[in-house]
Each structure stands twice: as C-alpha cells, then as structure tokens.
Design a protein around this motif. Structure first.
Motif, PDB file in Angstrom:
ATOM      1  N   VAL A   1      77.557 110.743  28.696  1.00  0.00           N
ATOM      2  CA  VAL A   1      76.362 110.154  28.086  1.00  0.00           C
ATOM      3  C   VAL A   1      75.112 111.041  27.994  1.00  0.00           C
ATOM      4  O   VAL A   1      74.585 111.025  27.007  1.00  0.00           O
ATOM      5  CB  VAL A   1      75.975 108.749  28.669  1.00  0.00           C
ATOM      6  CG1 VAL A   1      75.030 108.041  27.832  1.00  0.00           C
ATOM      7  CG2 VAL A   1      77.608 107.811  28.341  1.00  0.00           C
ATOM      8  N   ASP A   2      74.699 111.483  29.311  1.00  0.00           N
ATOM      9  CA  ASP A   2      73.506 112.447  29.310  1.00  0.00           C
ATOM     10  C   ASP A   2      73.694 113.550  28.295  1.00  0.00           C
ATOM     11  O   ASP A   2      72.832 113.865  27.612  1.00  0.00           O
ATOM     12  CB  ASP A   2      73.278 112.982  30.599  1.00  0.00           C
ATOM     13  CG  ASP A   2      73.116 111.676  31.615  1.00  0.00           C
ATOM     14  OD1 ASP A   2      72.548 110.732  31.053  1.00  0.00           O
ATOM     15  OD2 ASP A   2      73.172 111.751  32.871  1.00  0.00           O
ATOM     16  N   LEU A   3      74.948 114.157  28.251  1.00  0.00           N
ATOM     17  CA  LEU A   3      75.135 115.306  27.359  1.00  0.00           C
ATOM     18  C   LEU A   3      75.025 115.023  25.966  1.00  0.00           C
ATOM     19  O   LEU A   3      74.550 115.524  25.168  1.00  0.00           O
ATOM     20  CB  LEU A   3      76.417 115.951  27.719  1.00  0.00           C
ATOM     21  CG  LEU A   3      76.619 116.698  28.897  1.00  0.00           C
ATOM     22  CD1 LEU A   3      78.073 117.225  29.135  1.00  0.00           C
ATOM     23  CD2 LEU A   3      75.631 117.794  29.187  1.00  0.00           C
ATOM     24  N   LEU A   4      75.488 113.476  25.562  1.00  0.00           N
ATOM     25  CA  LEU A   4      75.587 112.989  24.423  1.00  0.00           C
ATOM     26  C   LEU A   4      73.834 112.735  23.914  1.00  0.00           C
ATOM     27  O   LEU A   4      73.577 113.160  22.707  1.00  0.00           O
ATOM     28  CB  LEU A   4      76.363 112.029  24.219  1.00  0.00           C
ATOM     29  CG  LEU A   4      76.486 111.284  22.757  1.00  0.00           C
ATOM     30  CD1 LEU A   4      76.938 112.247  21.682  1.00  0.00           C
ATOM     31  CD2 LEU A   4      77.251 109.762  22.811  1.00  0.00           C
ATOM     32  N   THR A   5      73.296 112.042  24.887  1.00  0.00           N
ATOM     33  CA  THR A   5      71.774 111.897  24.629  1.00  0.00           C
ATOM     34  C   THR A   5      71.122 113.029  24.136  1.00  0.00           C
ATOM     35  O   THR A   5      70.174 113.337  23.415  1.00  0.00           O
ATOM     36  CB  THR A   5      71.438 111.272  25.849  1.00  0.00           C
ATOM     37  OG1 THR A   5      72.034 110.191  25.946  1.00  0.00           O
ATOM     38  CG2 THR A   5      69.871 110.914  25.427  1.00  0.00           C
ATOM     39  N   THR A   6      71.387 114.083  25.193  1.00  0.00           N
ATOM     40  CA  THR A   6      70.692 115.693  24.933  1.00  0.00           C
ATOM     41  C   THR A   6      71.159 116.079  23.683  1.00  0.00           C
ATOM     42  O   THR A   6      70.100 116.645  22.825  1.00  0.00           O
ATOM     43  CB  THR A   6      71.169 116.504  26.104  1.00  0.00           C
ATOM     44  OG1 THR A   6      70.818 115.956  27.415  1.00  0.00           O
ATOM     45  CG2 THR A   6      70.326 117.954  25.650  1.00  0.00           C
ATOM     46  N   SER A   7      72.436 115.905  23.199  1.00  0.00           N
ATOM     47  CA  SER A   7      72.964 116.367  21.888  1.00  0.00           C
ATOM     48  C   SER A   7      72.072 115.728  20.947  1.00  0.00           C
ATOM     49  O   SER A   7      71.747 116.181  19.613  1.00  0.00           O
ATOM     50  CB  SER A   7      74.513 116.494  21.906  1.00  0.00           C
ATOM     51  OG  SER A   7      74.758 116.687  20.601  1.00  0.00           O
ATOM     52  N   VAL A   8      71.915 114.448  20.655  1.00  0.00           N
ATOM     53  CA  VAL A   8      71.433 113.527  19.920  1.00  0.00           C
ATOM     54  C   VAL A   8      70.052 113.855  19.772  1.00  0.00           C
ATOM     55  O   VAL A   8      69.583 113.868  18.739  1.00  0.00           O
ATOM     56  CB  VAL A   8      71.716 111.938  20.304  1.00  0.00           C
ATOM     57  CG1 VAL A   8      71.083 110.991  19.259  1.00  0.00           C
ATOM     58  CG2 VAL A   8      73.230 111.555  20.132  1.00  0.00           C
ATOM     59  N   ALA A   9      69.418 114.109  21.145  1.00  0.00           N
ATOM     60  CA  ALA A   9      68.011 114.420  20.907  1.00  0.00           C
ATOM     61  C   ALA A   9      67.728 115.587  20.186  1.00  0.00           C
ATOM     62  O   ALA A   9      66.975 115.704  19.227  1.00  0.00           O
ATOM     63  CB  ALA A   9      67.350 114.298  22.301  1.00  0.00           C
ATOM     64  N   ALA A  10      68.601 116.577  20.557  1.00  0.00           N
ATOM     65  CA  ALA A  10      68.321 117.992  19.766  1.00  0.00           C
ATOM     66  C   ALA A  10      68.694 117.941  18.462  1.00  0.00           C
ATOM     67  O   ALA A  10      67.900 118.452  17.454  1.00  0.00           O
ATOM     68  CB  ALA A  10      69.567 118.832  20.676  1.00  0.00           C
ATOM     69  N   THR A  11      69.748 116.880  18.040  1.00  0.00           N
ATOM     70  CA  THR A  11      70.177 116.828  16.688  1.00  0.00           C
ATOM     71  C   THR A  11      69.012 116.020  15.971  1.00  0.00           C
ATOM     72  O   THR A  11      68.428 116.563  14.695  1.00  0.00           O
ATOM     73  CB  THR A  11      71.681 115.995  16.471  1.00  0.00           C
ATOM     74  OG1 THR A  11      72.455 116.963  17.317  1.00  0.00           O
ATOM     75  CG2 THR A  11      71.849 115.868  14.952  1.00  0.00           C
ATOM     76  N   GLU A  12      68.477 115.113  16.674  1.00  0.00           N
ATOM     77  CA  GLU A  12      67.122 114.472  16.027  1.00  0.00           C
ATOM     78  C   GLU A  12      65.946 115.404  15.582  1.00  0.00           C
ATOM     79  O   GLU A  12      65.394 115.241  14.541  1.00  0.00           O
ATOM     80  CB  GLU A  12      66.891 113.070  16.944  1.00  0.00           C
ATOM     81  CG  GLU A  12      65.915 112.517  16.220  1.00  0.00           C
ATOM     82  CD  GLU A  12      65.530 111.197  17.225  1.00  0.00           C
ATOM     83  OE1 GLU A  12      64.462 110.274  16.688  1.00  0.00           O
ATOM     84  OE2 GLU A  12      65.843 111.171  18.261  1.00  0.00           O
ATOM     85  N   ALA A  13      65.908 116.127  16.699  1.00  0.00           N
ATOM     86  CA  ALA A  13      64.684 117.169  16.589  1.00  0.00           C
ATOM     87  C   ALA A  13      64.994 118.361  15.497  1.00  0.00           C
ATOM     88  O   ALA A  13      64.034 118.323  14.618  1.00  0.00           O
ATOM     89  CB  ALA A  13      64.533 117.728  18.061  1.00  0.00           C
ATOM     90  N   ALA A  14      66.102 118.603  15.536  1.00  0.00           N
ATOM     91  CA  ALA A  14      66.610 119.642  14.361  1.00  0.00           C
ATOM     92  C   ALA A  14      66.604 118.823  13.060  1.00  0.00           C
ATOM     93  O   ALA A  14      66.170 119.389  12.220  1.00  0.00           O
ATOM     94  CB  ALA A  14      68.069 119.993  14.641  1.00  0.00           C
ATOM     95  N   GLN A  15      67.016 117.786  13.047  1.00  0.00           N
ATOM     96  CA  GLN A  15      66.786 116.897  11.723  1.00  0.00           C
ATOM     97  C   GLN A  15      65.515 116.787  11.402  1.00  0.00           C
ATOM     98  O   GLN A  15      65.010 116.881   9.923  1.00  0.00           O
ATOM     99  CB  GLN A  15      67.503 115.697  11.959  1.00  0.00           C
ATOM    100  CG  GLN A  15      67.649 114.835  10.703  1.00  0.00           C
ATOM    101  CD  GLN A  15      68.492 113.480  10.577  1.00  0.00           C
ATOM    102  OE1 GLN A  15      68.871 113.298  12.029  1.00  0.00           O
ATOM    103  NE2 GLN A  15      68.604 112.786   9.664  1.00  0.00           N
TER     104      GLN A  15
END
Length: 332
Positions: free
Chosen positions: A62-76
């Motif tokens: 979940v932490d990895l997913l959160t990091t991925s989502v945050a990175a994806t959101e920042a990229a978006q």
C-alpha cells in the motif's frame, strides 16, 4: 502479534429421575430433578503471526501504491499544468494573431478607401478647378457682353436725351466753348459781362430750385395735416363721452368641446371685468348665428398669428413643442 485469552463459560446440566425406597409403611418411588452449574475455563491462544506478516506485506505494498499514486498525481498535475499553459499560449497567440489579422485587414480596407477617396477628391478638385476656370471665362464673357450692352444703352440713352432736349445741350456746348475762349483770350470786358450773365442765370436756377423744394415741403405738410386730421377723427370717434354712453369691446374666448362619449361642454374665458356676465355672454355666443369669415379676414388673422408665433424666440425644447402644438391647433 499473537496473544492468549481465557474464556469463561458456565455450563448448565439438567438432571432428573426417580428412586425407589425400601420397604416401609407405604414404600414406593420418588422423583427428583434439578440443574447443576459448572464454570468451565478455556485458555485460547491466538496465533497472529501469519496475519501480521501478510499485514506488513500489504502495508508495504500500500505504501508503494501510495507513492506510485502520489508520483502519478504529481506527474498528472505537472502534465495538466504544462498542457494548460500550452493551450493558453495557443489560445492567446491565436487570439492576438486573429486580432492582428483583423486589424491588418481593416487597415488595408481603410487604406484602400482613403486612397480611393483621395483619388476621387483629386478628380473632384480637378473638375472644380476646370469648372471654376470655365465659369471665370463664361463670367468674363458675360460681363463683356453686358458691359457692351450697357455701354450701348448708355450711348443710346445719351443720344435720345440729347435728341429730346437738343437746344439745351447745344446752348450748354456753345456756352462752354465761349467760356473757354473768353478765359483763354485777353478780352477782359467780355469776361466781366459774361460773368454777370452767368451769376444772374445761377440766381434764377437757385430760385427755381428753392421754389420746387418749397412746393415739396408744402405737399408733405398737407399730407401730414390730412393724416393728423384722420387720426384725430378716429380717436374722437373712439372716445366715450361724458354721459358714459358708448360701446366697450373686451376680448373673450368661447370654446365648445365634445368628449369621447359624445357629450358637449362649453367654456368661456374672459377678463375680470366680465366675470359677472359669463353666463349671459356664453348663452349669447352659443345661440349666435356665425357666418364664415372672408378671405381678407382670414389672411389678416393668419398674418397676425404668424407674427405672434415668430416673436417666440426661446430655444428650449419645451417652448419648441408648445410652438409646434400652437401651429398645429391653428392649422386644424
């Protein structure tokens, strides 16, 4: 983490039955029943080690997913910001380009119109200059023609006047020639005699002129006395005598109005001197047999009305509307 928990449970046991008792007086059996309670303690050991391991593994994922989502959101967000900037820049550039193109087209159209107008003005200027030169030529030609006509008329008039009073002109011509000869010669006595004759002639002409002016003055005095007499007679006929007998003329305004329902209403406006006679005057005017005015009276009223309306020289819009309404009512 694993833990141990003790669970206490009370167990209820129901019992019943019959028993026989020994010989006695009566003998027999007896029934019994009841419930017995017993506390039972159970020690329960819960092993959570597998669950904890899976939970930790899930938390890491979940932490990895959160990091991925945050990175994806920042990229978006960065992509949206960059795309919005590109879109805004494209819109602004397109808008200014369109405005610049529209302004350039309008400038070209105005320039073409101005050039065409300037060409037309130049053409009109040349035409005006040509017309002015032609008019000057025509004017000079007409002036020459009329000057010639007037000069011919002057000569003809002079000839006719001379023919009408030929002796007087011949006498004047001869007198001028004699005066010239006498003034140029040394005949002093002849000059003295002619000077006396000229003085006597000038005296006669002056007396004739004075008599003519006196006759004109007497004619004007006669006309003045006639006008004064006529004015005195007019004033005398208009004056009321001492016995207070005579006619007095005062202006009144009588109106008959028909409203939308067909009913007639009359109204009378007059000065304060006639306030007590309004009823009699209104009845007299209502029953009076009116006749049509003559064209002369109509023209006189129209001239007086136009003079009174022309005297209104105010320039505000209200006075202009009042004046137009007065003229419309008069025409109706």
């Amino acid at each position: 983490m694993s833990y141990t928990r003790q669970i206490k449970t009370t167990i209820a046991v129901h019992y019943s039955g019959t028993v026989s008792y020994g010989p006695s007086q009566n003998g027999g059996t007896a029934s019994y029943s009841g419930t017995a309670y017993e506390d039972v303690y159970v020690n329960l050991y819960v092993d959570t080690t597998p669950f904890d391991a899976s939970t930790n593994d899930c938390g890491n994922k979940v932490d990895l997913l959160t990091t991925s989502v945050a990175a994806t959101e920042a990229a978006q967000v960065a992509s949206i910001r960059e795309n919005s900037r590109k879109i805004g820049k494209t819109l602004i550039d397109g808008f200014f380009k369109t405005v610049r193109s529209e302004i350039s087209q309008q400038i070209n159209e105005l320039k073409n119109n101005i050039d065409a107008t300037l060409l037309k003005l130049q053409s009109d200027s040349r035409r005006c200059n040509d017309m002015m030169r032609q008019m000057e030529v025509d004017y000079n030609r007409k002036c020459d023609q009329y000057l010639k006509i007037f000069s011919d008329l002057d000569h003809e008039l002079e000839n006719r006047i001379r023919n009408i009073d030929q002796p007087s002109f011949e006498f004047r011509s001869n007198a001028d020639s004699l005066n010239g000869r006498m003034s140029e010669s040394d005949m002093i006595p002849i000059v003295s005699i002619s000077g006396g004759e000229n003085a006597r002639l000038e005296t006669q002409l002056s007396s004739t002129l004075i008599k003519n002016r006196a006759y004109q003055a007497l004619s004007k005095a006669t006309h003045f006395l006639q006008v004064q007499k006529y004015t005195a007679n007019t004033i005398t006929s208009s004056i009321i005598d001492s016995s207070n007998e005579g006619k007095i003329f005062l202006p009144v305004c009588y109106m008959e109005v028909v409203d939308n329902k067909g009913s007639m209403r009359s109204d009378l406006h007059s000065s304060e001197e006639l306030s007590s006679y309004k009823i009699q005057i209104g009845e007299s005017l209502r029953t009076h047999k009116w006749s049509k005015s003559s064209e002369e009276d109509k023209n006189a009223i129209r001239r007086y009305f136009n003079e009174q309306v022309a005297a209104i020289t105010t320039s505000d819009k209200h006075s202009d509307r009042v004046r137009e309404q007065i003229i419309q009512l008069f025409n109706n």
